[in-house]
Design an enzyme around this catalytic site. Sequence first.
Site, PDB file in Angstrom:
ATOM      1  N   CYS A 128       4.339 -38.079  10.227  1.00 45.27           N
ATOM      2  CA  CYS A 128       3.847 -37.517   8.967  1.00 45.27           C
ATOM      3  C   CYS A 128       2.856 -38.489   8.319  1.00 45.27           C
ATOM      4  O   CYS A 128       1.963 -38.994   8.977  1.00 45.27           O
ATOM      5  CB  CYS A 128       5.047 -37.201   8.070  1.00 45.27           C
ATOM      6  SG  CYS A 128       4.722 -36.061   6.721  1.00 45.27           S
ATOM      7  N   THR A 129       3.042 -38.796   7.039  1.00 45.92           N
ATOM      8  CA  THR A 129       2.115 -39.680   6.337  1.00 45.92           C
ATOM      9  C   THR A 129       2.330 -41.149   6.677  1.00 45.92           C
ATOM     10  O   THR A 129       1.646 -42.018   6.113  1.00 45.92           O
ATOM     11  CB  THR A 129       2.236 -39.489   4.817  1.00 45.92           C
ATOM     12  OG1 THR A 129       3.618 -39.588   4.438  1.00 45.92           O
ATOM     13  CG2 THR A 129       1.687 -38.133   4.395  1.00 45.92           C
TER      14      THR A 129
END
Length: 330
Positions: A128-129
């Site tokens: 993800c981030t």
Amino acid sequence: MATIKCLFACLLLAAACAPALAAHAPHSKPEVQVGIVLFEGVQIIDFAGPYEVFGNAGFGVTTVSHDGKPVTTAMGLKVTPDAAFDAAPAFDVLLVPGGDVEDAERDPEVLAFVRKHAQTSRRVLSVCTGSFILAGAGLLDGLKATTFTPRIDQFAKRYPKVDVIKDVRWADNGRIVTSAGLSSGLDAALHVVDSLRGTGQARTVAMRLEYDWKPEGGFVRSRMADRYWPKALEAAVEWPQDMAIRTDISLGDEREWRTVYIITSATPAAELLQRIAKGMQGMPGWSRQPGTYRWTSEQDGRQVGLSFDTTPEAEAKTYRLELRVDTKDA
């Protein structure tokens, strides 16, 4: 016969459970050691999903944070890491999850730890981030990388040296792997198991987790039809100052998408549609169909339709705003 069946069942159960016991050092001394970086605001599934994968693959897993003290996840769960950065062992696989990374991607201690262990790890994986942290550490310059779909454009703007790709579930540069959002971390972690232990082992882990793993990529969120939504529209519309909004439904596939918002405002629904129409006037490439709240454009070789509608709710000053995206071959 009943005794034999019982024994066979017990053996199967033991075989299914045994690999998970290798996740922590006290249980065994696995050949592959995984380090998971934790920080305030970390997303649960980003580290817990891959933890399950690596633990079931028989890898040793150690969670670390800068001081070893409990961290609070993005959803409020408190997690106690196994070790502080300065007491962390060497890792074969370094996992950097995502979540609320704004502080972590600029934290000198986090970035220094990630750089140090990335140099010696056989594989580095972000979920993800978490890719923002890898990029902040300078580890993605010149490499292909992906991230959480709603943050892709921001990622590309913030880190122009990274070759950002949108339409994949994970991107593999040989040693550094970045995954898209949330559940994509499961697929990327299985991909890492595949690279270290072979496809058979990775499929075995996926089967044990009852997960439909698709090594070729599977579901890719960024390919869904809401990608055609004009991103600049939100800033272009003069939204009512008293408006309260929540998402009721947001779903679809690669060809069509439907989102329904519940709006509470003294501004009538008809006036809100007019404000949206005014905002759409500044969206390049979109043409309005006369007398309607529907616009069309051509993107990626497809005819794209975008329409808005409202329906009243039972409560006063409350109504539903529905957005639809539909596509067809040009």
